[in-house]
Design a protein around this motif. Structure first.
Motif, mmCIF file in Angstrom:
data_model
loop_
_atom_site.group_PDB
_atom_site.id
_atom_site.type_symbol
_atom_site.label_atom_id
_atom_site.label_comp_id
_atom_site.label_asym_id
_atom_site.label_seq_id
_atom_site.Cartn_x
_atom_site.Cartn_y
_atom_site.Cartn_z
ATOM 1 N N ARG A 273 24.242 -2.859 -26.342
ATOM 2 C CA ARG A 273 23.929 -4.181 -26.896
ATOM 3 C C ARG A 273 24.888 -4.491 -28.044
ATOM 4 N NH1 ARG A 273 19.185 -3.229 -27.977
ATOM 5 N NH2 ARG A 273 18.016 -4.334 -26.353
ATOM 6 N N HIS A 274 25.390 -5.704 -28.068
ATOM 7 C CA HIS A 274 26.204 -6.158 -29.190
ATOM 8 C C HIS A 274 25.313 -6.325 -30.430
ATOM 9 C CE1 HIS A 274 30.136 -6.978 -27.454
ATOM 10 N NE2 HIS A 274 29.579 -7.595 -26.420
ATOM 11 N N ASN A 275 25.945 -6.412 -31.591
ATOM 12 C CA ASN A 275 25.292 -6.939 -32.775
ATOM 13 C C ASN A 275 26.226 -7.987 -33.374
ATOM 14 O OD1 ASN A 275 27.296 -5.572 -34.250
ATOM 15 N ND2 ASN A 275 25.991 -3.798 -34.580
ATOM 16 N N ALA A 276 25.793 -8.653 -34.422
ATOM 17 C CA ALA A 276 26.612 -9.724 -34.992
ATOM 18 C C ALA A 276 27.975 -9.196 -35.427
ATOM 19 C CB ALA A 276 25.878 -10.364 -36.173
ATOM 20 N N GLY A 277 28.002 -7.984 -35.994
ATOM 21 C CA GLY A 277 29.261 -7.417 -36.465
ATOM 22 C C GLY A 277 30.249 -7.142 -35.354
ATOM 23 N N SER A 278 29.772 -6.608 -34.232
ATOM 24 C CA SER A 278 30.677 -6.302 -33.121
ATOM 25 C C SER A 278 31.257 -7.572 -32.508
ATOM 26 C CB SER A 278 29.952 -5.478 -32.055
ATOM 27 O OG SER A 278 28.932 -6.232 -31.422
ATOM 28 N N LEU A 279 30.457 -8.648 -32.495
ATOM 29 C CA LEU A 279 30.964 -9.920 -31.970
ATOM 30 C C LEU A 279 32.015 -10.514 -32.895
ATOM 31 C CD1 LEU A 279 27.703 -11.611 -30.592
ATOM 32 C CD2 LEU A 279 29.485 -10.388 -29.333
ATOM 33 N N VAL A 280 31.814 -10.379 -34.201
ATOM 34 C CA VAL A 280 32.809 -10.858 -35.167
ATOM 35 C C VAL A 280 34.117 -10.084 -34.992
ATOM 36 C CG1 VAL A 280 33.395 -10.975 -37.630
ATOM 37 C CG2 VAL A 280 31.133 -11.702 -36.847
ATOM 38 N N ASP A 281 34.022 -8.774 -34.767
ATOM 39 C CA ASP A 281 35.226 -7.957 -34.553
ATOM 40 C C ASP A 281 35.971 -8.414 -33.300
ATOM 41 O OD1 ASP A 281 34.662 -6.495 -36.806
ATOM 42 O OD2 ASP A 281 33.710 -4.839 -35.726
ATOM 43 N N LEU A 282 35.233 -8.668 -32.222
ATOM 44 C CA LEU A 282 35.866 -9.148 -30.989
ATOM 45 C C LEU A 282 36.543 -10.490 -31.210
ATOM 46 C CD1 LEU A 282 33.396 -8.312 -28.081
ATOM 47 C CD2 LEU A 282 35.774 -7.595 -28.291
ATOM 48 N N TRP A 283 35.876 -11.361 -31.923
ATOM 49 C CA TRP A 283 36.422 -12.690 -32.218
ATOM 50 C C TRP A 283 37.787 -12.564 -32.899
ATOM 51 C CZ3 TRP A 283 35.437 -17.817 -31.453
ATOM 52 C CH2 TRP A 283 35.983 -18.729 -32.351
ATOM 53 N N GLY A 284 37.885 -11.652 -33.848
ATOM 54 C CA GLY A 284 39.138 -11.484 -34.581
ATOM 55 C C GLY A 284 40.294 -11.047 -33.698
ATOM 56 N N LYS A 285 40.000 -10.341 -32.611
ATOM 57 C CA LYS A 285 41.065 -9.852 -31.729
ATOM 58 C C LYS A 285 41.740 -10.971 -30.952
ATOM 59 C CE LYS A 285 39.156 -5.201 -31.079
ATOM 60 N NZ LYS A 285 38.655 -4.203 -30.102
ATOM 61 N N PHE A 286 41.055 -12.097 -30.800
ATOM 62 C CA PHE A 286 41.619 -13.172 -29.990
ATOM 63 C C PHE A 286 42.035 -14.399 -30.809
ATOM 64 C CE2 PHE A 286 38.698 -10.827 -27.168
ATOM 65 C CZ PHE A 286 39.634 -10.377 -26.246
ATOM 66 N N CYS A 287 41.613 -14.436 -32.087
ATOM 67 C CA CYS A 287 41.961 -15.597 -32.908
ATOM 68 C C CYS A 287 43.441 -15.662 -33.237
ATOM 69 C CB CYS A 287 41.145 -15.584 -34.202
ATOM 70 S SG CYS A 287 39.479 -16.197 -34.007
ATOM 71 N N GLU A 288 44.046 -14.501 -33.579
ATOM 72 C CA GLU A 288 45.464 -14.520 -33.935
ATOM 73 C C GLU A 288 46.340 -14.872 -32.741
ATOM 74 O OE1 GLU A 288 49.017 -11.780 -35.841
ATOM 75 O OE2 GLU A 288 46.956 -11.043 -35.860
ATOM 76 N N PRO A 289 46.130 -14.258 -31.575
ATOM 77 C CA PRO A 289 46.939 -14.668 -30.420
ATOM 78 C C PRO A 289 46.788 -16.148 -30.096
ATOM 79 C CG PRO A 289 45.819 -12.613 -29.949
ATOM 80 C CD PRO A 289 45.259 -13.119 -31.245
ATOM 81 N N ALA A 290 45.615 -16.715 -30.418
ATOM 82 C CA ALA A 290 45.401 -18.137 -30.157
ATOM 83 C C ALA A 290 45.941 -19.008 -31.278
ATOM 84 C CB ALA A 290 43.904 -18.408 -29.973
ATOM 85 N N GLY A 291 46.419 -18.356 -32.372
ATOM 86 C CA GLY A 291 46.916 -19.116 -33.514
ATOM 87 C C GLY A 291 45.803 -19.785 -34.293
ATOM 88 N N LEU A 292 44.604 -19.209 -34.238
ATOM 89 C CA LEU A 292 43.433 -19.834 -34.875
ATOM 90 C C LEU A 292 42.692 -18.837 -35.758
ATOM 91 C CD1 LEU A 292 42.124 -21.717 -31.698
ATOM 92 C CD2 LEU A 292 43.344 -22.724 -33.628
ATOM 93 N N ASP A 293 43.450 -17.984 -36.455
ATOM 94 C CA ASP A 293 42.792 -16.957 -37.254
ATOM 95 C C ASP A 293 42.122 -17.509 -38.508
ATOM 96 O OD1 ASP A 293 45.248 -17.580 -38.243
ATOM 97 O OD2 ASP A 293 45.892 -15.532 -38.646
ATOM 98 N N HIS A 294 42.208 -18.828 -38.749
ATOM 99 C CA HIS A 294 41.490 -19.429 -39.875
ATOM 100 C C HIS A 294 40.035 -19.746 -39.512
ATOM 101 C CE1 HIS A 294 42.731 -22.856 -37.440
ATOM 102 N NE2 HIS A 294 41.815 -23.584 -38.052
ATOM 103 N N LEU A 295 39.714 -19.653 -38.224
ATOM 104 C CA LEU A 295 38.352 -19.954 -37.777
ATOM 105 C C LEU A 295 37.506 -18.687 -37.720
ATOM 106 C CD1 LEU A 295 39.105 -22.416 -34.820
ATOM 107 C CD2 LEU A 295 38.347 -23.007 -37.137
ATOM 108 N N THR A 296 36.201 -18.848 -37.915
ATOM 109 C CA THR A 296 35.268 -17.729 -37.800
ATOM 110 C C THR A 296 34.380 -17.941 -36.579
ATOM 111 O OG1 THR A 296 33.513 -18.787 -39.112
ATOM 112 C CG2 THR A 296 35.212 -17.551 -40.317
ATOM 113 N N LEU A 297 33.720 -16.881 -36.160
ATOM 114 C CA LEU A 297 32.818 -16.986 -35.011
ATOM 115 C C LEU A 297 31.718 -18.007 -35.270
ATOM 116 C CD1 LEU A 297 31.872 -15.937 -32.239
ATOM 117 C CD2 LEU A 297 30.625 -14.121 -33.448
ATOM 118 N N TYR A 298 31.253 -18.076 -36.504
ATOM 119 C CA TYR A 298 30.180 -19.004 -36.847
ATOM 120 C C TYR A 298 30.604 -20.454 -36.675
ATOM 121 C CZ TYR A 298 25.498 -19.037 -38.881
ATOM 122 O OH TYR A 298 24.136 -19.132 -39.053
ATOM 123 N N CYS A 299 31.927 -20.693 -36.626
ATOM 124 C CA CYS A 299 32.430 -22.062 -36.437
ATOM 125 C C CYS A 299 31.942 -22.652 -35.121
ATOM 126 C CB CYS A 299 33.956 -22.088 -36.487
ATOM 127 S SG CYS A 299 34.652 -21.845 -38.127
#
Length: 376
Positions: A273-299
């Protein structure tokens, strides 16, 4: 004198033994008296006045000796601040004020422990109301940005990671991120439901209706992801309608995705099972390649709220689907989005008040305009 000498001797002995000595008499002071002490020690008049105002919000817990206060007593008191204060005819405090009062009590108890008046601090793990912070336009991704994040998560991308060169000097290198179709579906799902990360991590198939037209939020994942717990507030238990595209996401996830334990919809690669922290970590792995590392998962939660508001959904309806305690919280958080309707207000006044008959009234002699329901 002898009593003070014995107390001092016990304290010195405890220090030598590495123990936390607490005099039983120190724990008999009530929380309200402790607050009054803090007010007397305040450096300025403004701070002193604030301390004494907060002390008026202590209710019954204020008359309890600090040595007898348990965490459950304080949590029950904190909850009453926003759900209805018995000592104020059931009227609640605003979220921000309630949080400030709670933080203040946490500070009092922390200081009491530091001064060795109590052995343990019952306010250490107190759950306080979330602070209300206005969401800015820069906090909300565009539709294209959400689609781009889903594409990168589905196909993979490149990320910049820290490294060292052969001489040991800091350097950077590019690293391929693994494709994660499950997370791509999760991004689309969160953007379409406005659920909190912990709520999506705890979502089970049994929480979704058979025809996939709605889901009911009943649990959220714990911080360690090993289990689930009820939402923090009663408003967190809610029903969210699902559009056709979200149903397609769910069908694809059920057929090809990785489920978690106990029928969890979105699981990790290993089936945990995921938790909020693991989802935030996953989010960070794809934000930079997308050029959107200023956004957070909560966005993505803010994205969902903004789409509702732009569609003309009422604050009450937005509040219910977001799981806010009151619509006033929704209005405070997303106030700038409703401010965009100011031109509509002017148009409404123009069309109603200054219609043709109203314009004639400026020159005098016009008939009185009868509005629906008007009785004179």
């Amino acid at each position: 004198m002898r009593k003070h000498a014995v107390k001092y001797e016990n304290k010195m002995k405890a220090d030598a033994d590495g123990d936390d000595y607490v005099d039983p008499e120190d724990g008999t002071i009530t929380l309200r008296d402790l607050a009054e002490e803090a007010a007397e020690e305040a450096a300025g008049d403004g701070t002193r006045i604030q301390h004494r105002y907060y002390a008026t919000q202590l209710g019954d817990v204020g008359d309890t000796p600090i040595g007898q206060i348990k965490r459950r007593h304080l949590q029950r008191w904190v909850n009453s601040l926003t759900e209805g204060r018995p000592w104020a005819d059931g009227k609640p405090l605003g979220e921000t004020t309630a949080r400030n009062v709670g933080v203040w009590v946490c500070g009092l108890m922390k200081r009491a422990k530091k001064d060795r008046r109590i052995k343990t601090n019952p306010a250490e793990d107190l759950v306080l109301p979330d602070p209300i912070v206005e969401v800015l336009p820069s906090d909300i991704p565009t539709v294209d940005q959400v689609h781009k994040l889903m594409t990168v998560a589905r196909s993979g991308g490149w990320a910049t990671v820290s490294a060292t060169d052969k001489s040991g000097r800091p350097a950077t290198r590019r690293k391929k991120t693994l494709r994660n179709p499950d997370f791509a579906r999760l991004i689309g799902f969160m953007a379409s439901t406005g659920m909190r990360p912990s709520e999506i991590a705890g979502l089970r198939w049994q929480d979704i209706s058979d025809d996939m037209t709605r889901l009911t939020v009943t649990v959220q994942a714990t911080r360690d992801g090993k289990g689930t717990k009820p939402p923090k507030t009663k408003a967190g238990v809610r029903t969210i309608p699902l559009c056709l595209e979200v149903r397609d996401i769910l069908v694809e996830q059920r057929e090809h995705g990785k489920a978690g334990p106990a029928g969890t919809v979105f699981g990790t690669r290993r089936g945990a099972r995921h938790n909020a922290g693991s989802l935030v970590d996953l989010w960070g792995k794809f934000c930079e390649p997308a050029g959107l590392d200023h956004l957070t998962l909560y966005c993505l939660r803010h994205f969902y709220a903004s789409m509702q508001i732009h569609a003309g959904t009422s604050p009450v309806a937005v509040s219910r689907t977001m799981g806010h305690k009151t619509s006033s919280i929704t209005m405070q958080v997303y106030t700038h989005l409703w401010n965009n309707d100011l031109d509509l207000v002017a148009g409404a006044v123009s069309s109603l008040l200054w219609a043709s008959d109203g314009q004639n009234a400026l020159g005098g002699g016009a008939d009185v305009i009868d509005f629906p329901g008007q009785t004179g």
